[in-house]
Design an enzyme around this catalytic site. Structure first.
Site, PDB file in Angstrom:
ATOM      1  N   GLU A   1      -4.172  -1.023   5.517  1.00  0.00           N
ATOM      2  CA  GLU A   1      -4.430  -0.162   4.363  1.00  0.00           C
ATOM      3  C   GLU A   1      -4.948   1.195   4.829  1.00  0.00           C
ATOM      4  O   GLU A   1      -4.577   2.250   4.301  1.00  0.00           O
ATOM      5  CB  GLU A   1      -5.447  -0.836   3.440  1.00  0.00           C
ATOM      6  CG  GLU A   1      -5.689  -0.116   2.113  1.00  0.00           C
ATOM      7  CD  GLU A   1      -6.698   1.008   2.209  1.00  0.00           C
ATOM      8  OE1 GLU A   1      -6.627   1.951   1.389  1.00  0.00           O
ATOM      9  OE2 GLU A   1      -7.569   0.947   3.107  1.00  0.00           O
TER      10      GLU A   1
ATOM     11  N   HIS B   1       0.819  -1.220   0.000  1.00  0.00           N
ATOM     12  CA  HIS B   1       0.000   0.000   0.000  1.00  0.00           C
ATOM     13  C   HIS B   1       0.849   1.265   0.000  1.00  0.00           C
ATOM     14  O   HIS B   1       0.305   2.366  -0.144  1.00  0.00           O
ATOM     15  CB  HIS B   1      -0.934  -0.002   1.204  1.00  0.00           C
ATOM     16  CG  HIS B   1      -1.969  -1.078   1.152  1.00  0.00           C
ATOM     17  ND1 HIS B   1      -2.931  -1.143   0.166  1.00  0.00           N
ATOM     18  CD2 HIS B   1      -2.185  -2.152   1.949  1.00  0.00           C
ATOM     19  CE1 HIS B   1      -3.693  -2.205   0.364  1.00  0.00           C
ATOM     20  NE2 HIS B   1      -3.266  -2.830   1.440  1.00  0.00           N
TER      21      HIS B   1
ATOM     22  N   GLU C   1      -3.055   7.185  33.324  1.00  0.00           N
ATOM     23  CA  GLU C   1      -2.210   6.697  32.222  1.00  0.00           C
ATOM     24  C   GLU C   1      -0.790   6.427  32.691  1.00  0.00           C
ATOM     25  O   GLU C   1      -0.142   5.491  32.201  1.00  0.00           O
ATOM     26  CB  GLU C   1      -2.220   7.701  31.065  1.00  0.00           C
ATOM     27  CG  GLU C   1      -3.592   7.998  30.479  1.00  0.00           C
ATOM     28  CD  GLU C   1      -4.348   6.751  30.060  1.00  0.00           C
ATOM     29  OE1 GLU C   1      -3.709   5.726  29.728  1.00  0.00           O
ATOM     30  OE2 GLU C   1      -5.598   6.788  30.074  1.00  0.00           O
TER      31      GLU C   1
END
Length: 499
Positions: A284, A256, A336
């Protein structure tokens, strides 16, 4: 005639007829002529529609031929499919060894792995006509329509092959589980009639006839299919089309990238590492989104940062403009950091990015970079993954004394991992069938595992409390830290805290 023209005509005609009757004219002949004209128009209308559809079909261009070389990854599946297709091509060898050619090939696997592409490549490889349909196209509320469409599909394949002077045709049915699901014993369900017609057509395929018909079907749920459809003599080959490994992902990315201008510093091998468990369709999309980011920045070429942003978008969604309060941003940052610190402790070098930028439904996220593709998991590995998932909630409890709804997905992940451990005989329950164990026993084992791992996670993160406090301001200011930046920061802060 337009909609308004019809309404005007319907309103005028009765008035005119009433006026003529008022004048004393005999309107019965006029009514008879009008009825006959409307009836003829109604009968001719379906034919006109069919002709119009036929004309449109003639003008539709055939899809460009697709070869197996144009499909990235899936080397094993492609090899297995090619071997099955040899039965169509090598007729002399088949007769010599008395081999019965295959009637059907079933492609199974997750969405986006290239099952439809492989069916198209099969048609090109065998120089066959390609006719495609989806299982949902045969589902109608009217009895018999699905079965009729199955007959038309096979008839169309034979007609097209004869018209194009081809010796074979490939009939591809996507989502075959829609019409091929297990039957419940009823004899009059529309789905059953459609499936029965498909079985009849497959049984009626004589492999010595010309043109030869090969059925290729695809499904994401093989376990849903009726056993009569899966037996030898119908779908003879079942080919698993899995998610590509690192080598396959790199191959897909290179395919791609051929028509895209890449900067010299772009490292597609690193992108292949970071896109663990991505399907061909997602890869893709990564290349396409990276090109869009480059165009937004008015860059001459696609850079590595564009590809990194594209992976985030495919995984998490587009960035959102949600404004959060200072307190909420700090909570998200601690959450986080809990995930990231725990990940670096149990598996150094695996954090790829720590971000406070909202994407999709997430207010922040940690992207992990697996070192190698892994398909077998030990008890220790699964416990470490659970501890990483629990790291965010534990960090919130350390600094706020409570949890938030931001841990919901983390808990779902942890519960799924615990379930995997139970099903694999890696818990105190031993090797058991979940259906043979009471719900109370399962809940007790589940709570024991999660409580123990939560305590271990808290013990580890408490030793990094100073790192949390010192890195909070940096993360709030930068918003996004790469894996290398985070590891350097972690090493510096750890040295300061130990000094």
């Amino acid at each position: 005639m337009s909609k308004y023209g019809k309404e005007i005509l319907i309103g005028i005609v009765p008035v005119v007829l009433l006026f003529l009757a008022f004048l004393g004219l005999n309107i019965i002949p006029i009514l008879m002529v009008a009825i006959i004209a409307v009836s003829l128009l109604y009968v001719a209308r379906p034919k006109m529609n069919m002709d119009t559809k036929a004309d449109r079909t003639k003008n539709v261009r055939k899809p460009a031929p697709l070869s197996f070389d144009q499909i990235g990854g899936q080397d094993r599946a492609k090899h297995e499919l090619k071997e099955a297709l040899e039965f169509i091509i090598k007729q002399d060898d088949i007769k010599k060894f008395g081999i019965r050619p295959l009637k059907g090939i079933l492609l199974t696997g997750p969405p986006g792995t290239g099952k439809t592409l492989m069916a198209k490549a099969a048609a090109h490889y065998t120089n066959s006509v390609f006719v495609a349909a989806s299982g949902s196209e045969f589902v109608e509320m009217y009895v018999g329509v699905g079965a009729s469409r199955i007959r038309d599909l096979f008839k169309k394949a034979r007609t097209m092959a004869q018209k194009e002077n081809k010796e074979s045709a490939v009939v591809f049915i996507d989502e075959i589980d829609v019409i091929g699901g297990k039957r419940d014993g009823g004899q009059h369900r529309e789905y059953d009639q459609t499936l029965n017609q498909l079985l009849t057509e497959m049984d009626g395929i004589h492999t010595s006839d010309t043109p030869r018909i090969l059925i290729v079907a695809a499904t994401n749920r093989k376990e849903m299919l009726d056993p009569a459809l899966l037996r030898p003599g119908r779908f003879d080959r079942h080919i698993q089309v899995d998610l590509p490994d690192k080598k396959g992902r790199l191959h897909i990315l290179n395919i791609h990238a051929k028509n895209k201008p890449l900067a010299d510093e772009v490292n597609l091998e690193k992108i292949a590492e970071e896109s663990f468990q991505f399907s061909g369709a997602q890869l893709e999309s990564v290349m396409n989104e990276a090109a869009i980011y480059a165009m937004r920045d008015q860059a001459e070429k696609i850079e590595q940062r564009h590809l990194t942003l594209a992976i985030d978008k495919v995984m998490m969604g587009e960035k959102t403009d949600r404004e959060t309060s200072r307190e909420e941003r700090e909570r998200v940052a601690y959450h986080e950091l809990g995930h990231a610190i725990m990940a670096e402790v149990v598996k150094p070098g695996t954090v790829s990015q720590v971000s406070l930028s909202p994407r999709g439904p997430a207010l922040g996220f940690v992207r992990h970079n697996p070192q190698d593709d892994q398909y077998l998991y030990t008890k220790e590995y699964l416990e470490e993954r659970i501890m990483i998932a629990l790291g965010g909630a534990v960090a919130e409890e350390m600094f706020y004394g409570n949890r938030s709804t931001g841990s919901r997905n983390d808990f779902e992940q942890a519960l799924n991992l615990v379930k995997m451990m139970m099903d694999s005989g890696l818990t105190s329950l031993g090797i058991v069938d979940r259906e043979m164990v009471t719900k109370e026993e399962l809940m007790k084992a589940n709570a024991s595992i999660l409580d123990s791992l939560t305590a271990r996670t808290r013990e580890v993160l408490e030793s990094y409390r100073s790192v949390f406090i010192q890195s909070l301001g940096i993360l709030l200011k930068e918003e996004v830290l790469s894996g290398d930046q985070f590891r350097n920061l972690l090493a510096i802060l750890k040295q300061r805290s130990s000094a």
